[in-house]
Design a protein around this motif. Sequence first.
Motif, PDB file in Angstrom:
ATOM      1  N   LEU A  88      39.824  24.393 -56.235  1.00 18.64           N
ATOM      2  CA  LEU A  88      39.717  23.054 -55.993  1.00 18.64           C
ATOM      3  C   LEU A  88      38.420  22.106 -56.440  1.00 18.64           C
ATOM      4  N   CYS A  89      38.741  21.563 -57.343  1.00 20.55           N
ATOM      5  CA  CYS A  89      37.521  20.401 -57.693  1.00 20.55           C
ATOM      6  C   CYS A  89      37.365  19.383 -56.659  1.00 20.55           C
ATOM      7  N   SER A  90      36.396  19.618 -56.101  1.00 23.00           N
ATOM      8  CA  SER A  90      36.314  18.693 -54.856  1.00 23.00           C
ATOM      9  C   SER A  90      34.834  17.976 -54.863  1.00 23.00           C
ATOM     10  N   VAL A  91      33.886  18.696 -55.132  1.00 19.59           N
ATOM     11  CA  VAL A  91      32.401  18.288 -55.221  1.00 19.59           C
ATOM     12  C   VAL A  91      31.826  18.829 -56.274  1.00 19.59           C
ATOM     13  N   SER A  92      31.504  17.872 -57.413  1.00 19.61           N
ATOM     14  CA  SER A  92      30.911  18.193 -58.539  1.00 19.61           C
ATOM     15  C   SER A  92      30.001  17.373 -59.088  1.00 19.61           C
TER      16      SER A  92
ATOM     17  N   LYS B 218      29.363  15.484 -61.502  1.00 20.17           N
ATOM     18  CA  LYS B 218      29.777  14.125 -62.139  1.00 20.17           C
ATOM     19  C   LYS B 218      30.580  13.461 -60.895  1.00 20.17           C
ATOM     20  N   GLN B 219      31.425  14.107 -60.317  1.00 19.20           N
ATOM     21  CA  GLN B 219      31.850  13.423 -58.987  1.00 19.20           C
ATOM     22  C   GLN B 219      33.041  12.238 -59.599  1.00 19.20           C
ATOM     23  N   LYS B 220      33.641  12.550 -60.585  1.00 18.64           N
ATOM     24  CA  LYS B 220      34.659  11.437 -61.223  1.00 18.64           C
ATOM     25  C   LYS B 220      35.897  11.389 -60.343  1.00 18.64           C
ATOM     26  N   CYS B 221      36.585  12.609 -60.279  1.00 19.20           N
ATOM     27  CA  CYS B 221      37.893  12.495 -59.724  1.00 19.20           C
ATOM     28  C   CYS B 221      37.975  12.246 -58.234  1.00 19.20           C
ATOM     29  N   CYS B 222      37.038  12.044 -57.394  1.00 18.83           N
ATOM     30  CA  CYS B 222      37.012  11.647 -56.024  1.00 18.83           C
ATOM     31  C   CYS B 222      35.736  11.323 -55.614  1.00 18.83           C
ATOM     32  N   ASN B 223      35.541  10.700 -54.629  1.00 13.01           N
ATOM     33  CA  ASN B 223      34.338  10.326 -53.947  1.00 13.01           C
ATOM     34  C   ASN B 223      33.837  11.655 -53.176  1.00 13.01           C
ATOM     35  N   ARG B 224      32.554  12.023 -52.931  1.00 16.74           N
ATOM     36  CA  ARG B 224      31.927  12.986 -52.376  1.00 16.74           C
ATOM     37  C   ARG B 224      32.442  13.423 -51.043  1.00 16.74           C
TER      38      ARG B 224
ATOM     39  N   ALA C 152      40.416  12.321 -62.492  1.00 22.29           N
ATOM     40  CA  ALA C 152      40.864  11.388 -61.902  1.00 22.29           C
ATOM     41  C   ALA C 152      41.919  11.852 -60.907  1.00 22.29           C
ATOM     42  N   ALA C 153      42.125  11.038 -60.003  1.00 24.94           N
ATOM     43  CA  ALA C 153      43.366  11.124 -59.011  1.00 24.94           C
ATOM     44  C   ALA C 153      43.208  12.459 -58.131  1.00 24.94           C
ATOM     45  N   GLY C 154      41.654  12.757 -57.819  1.00 22.74           N
ATOM     46  CA  GLY C 154      41.641  13.987 -57.209  1.00 22.74           C
ATOM     47  C   GLY C 154      41.356  13.659 -55.539  1.00 22.74           C
ATOM     48  N   PRO C 155      41.004  14.947 -54.927  1.00 23.60           N
ATOM     49  CA  PRO C 155      40.655  16.204 -55.389  1.00 23.60           C
ATOM     50  C   PRO C 155      41.715  16.838 -56.349  1.00 23.60           C
ATOM     51  N   ILE C 156      41.431  17.602 -57.186  1.00 23.45           N
ATOM     52  CA  ILE C 156      42.506  18.302 -57.972  1.00 23.45           C
ATOM     53  C   ILE C 156      42.338  19.724 -57.768  1.00 23.45           C
ATOM     54  N   ALA C 157      43.517  20.373 -57.686  1.00 23.19           N
ATOM     55  CA  ALA C 157      43.750  21.794 -57.340  1.00 23.19           C
ATOM     56  C   ALA C 157      44.583  22.577 -58.385  1.00 23.19           C
ATOM     57  N   VAL C 158      44.432  23.524 -58.427  1.00 21.84           N
ATOM     58  CA  VAL C 158      45.257  24.457 -59.505  1.00 21.84           C
ATOM     59  C   VAL C 158      45.454  25.883 -58.635  1.00 21.84           C
TER      60      VAL C 158
ATOM     61  N   PRO D 256      48.533  32.675 -60.089  1.00 23.62           N
ATOM     62  CA  PRO D 256      48.885  32.972 -61.777  1.00 23.62           C
ATOM     63  C   PRO D 256      49.657  31.793 -61.897  1.00 23.62           C
ATOM     64  N   GLU D 257      50.134  30.944 -61.200  1.00 30.79           N
ATOM     65  CA  GLU D 257      51.404  30.066 -61.317  1.00 30.79           C
ATOM     66  C   GLU D 257      51.294  29.036 -62.240  1.00 30.79           C
ATOM     67  N   ASN D 258      49.958  28.390 -62.326  1.00 31.26           N
ATOM     68  CA  ASN D 258      49.457  27.467 -63.357  1.00 31.26           C
ATOM     69  C   ASN D 258      49.950  26.258 -62.917  1.00 31.26           C
ATOM     70  N   VAL D 259      50.140  25.992 -61.621  1.00 37.63           N
ATOM     71  CA  VAL D 259      50.457  24.679 -61.153  1.00 37.63           C
ATOM     72  C   VAL D 259      49.259  23.889 -60.482  1.00 37.63           C
ATOM     73  N   TRP D 260      49.307  22.383 -61.066  1.00 38.05           N
ATOM     74  CA  TRP D 260      48.246  21.708 -60.744  1.00 38.05           C
ATOM     75  C   TRP D 260      48.609  20.608 -59.783  1.00 38.05           C
ATOM     76  N   TYR D 261      47.742  20.084 -58.799  1.00 39.52           N
ATOM     77  CA  TYR D 261      48.021  19.190 -57.677  1.00 39.52           C
ATOM     78  C   TYR D 261      47.127  18.192 -57.828  1.00 39.52           C
ATOM     79  N   HIS D 262      47.436  16.970 -57.633  1.00 41.83           N
ATOM     80  CA  HIS D 262      46.494  15.735 -57.698  1.00 41.83           C
ATOM     81  C   HIS D 262      46.580  15.161 -56.127  1.00 41.83           C
ATOM     82  N   SER D 263      45.539  14.392 -55.800  1.00 40.01           N
ATOM     83  CA  SER D 263      45.400  13.705 -54.537  1.00 40.01           C
ATOM     84  C   SER D 263      45.429  14.650 -53.361  1.00 40.01           C
ATOM     85  N   CYS D 264      44.592  15.878 -53.416  1.00 38.17           N
ATOM     86  CA  CYS D 264      44.543  16.869 -52.457  1.00 38.17           C
ATOM     87  C   CYS D 264      43.637  16.550 -51.483  1.00 38.17           C
ATOM     88  N   ASN D 265      44.011  15.718 -50.456  1.00 35.51           N
ATOM     89  CA  ASN D 265      43.340  15.492 -49.151  1.00 35.51           C
ATOM     90  C   ASN D 265      44.047  16.457 -48.259  1.00 35.51           C
ATOM     91  N   ALA D 266      43.726  16.461 -46.954  1.00 33.38           N
ATOM     92  CA  ALA D 266      43.945  17.457 -45.887  1.00 33.38           C
ATOM     93  C   ALA D 266      45.364  17.676 -45.852  1.00 33.38           C
TER      94      ALA D 266
END
Length: 132
Positions: free
Chosen positions: A28-32, A34-40, A83-89, A92-102
């Motif tokens: 989960l890309c959530s706190v980075s 650069k913080q570009k995909c979503c706010n902290r 963009a459109a985060g938080p992003i998750a992957v 091993p399925e390599n499935v990506w998700y956007h807008s990962c709120n609770a």
Amino acid sequence: MSRKSELEKAQKALAKIGGESVERQIFLCSVSDKQKCCNRKEGKEAWDYLKKRLKQLGLVGPRRSDGSGGVQRSKADCLQVCAAGPIAVIWPENVWYHSCNAAVLERIIQQHLIGGEVVEEFRLTGASSDAD
């Protein structure tokens, strides 16, 4: 600390988390930095929810004889979508998700991690190369 003792420490840590029996990993890309995909705040809430919920459901850690466990979660600094985060992957399925709120994470946990079905509504795929 010697290289040998560092290696022994790493081996114990891997055994403790059941790393060799993990079947899926959710990043989960959530706190980075650069913080570009979503706010902290959104990112921290998503990460905290994911950690808590996977633990509550017994999904985290080594695969156990009762069928529980088998999932590892990792906080990624950046998955390079930004963009459109938080992003998750999920691997091993390599499935990506956007807008990962609770709420979205709960659907991913229930439908994908437990049920084995991709949550198409929030699946992130690359843009079509023939798009106008």
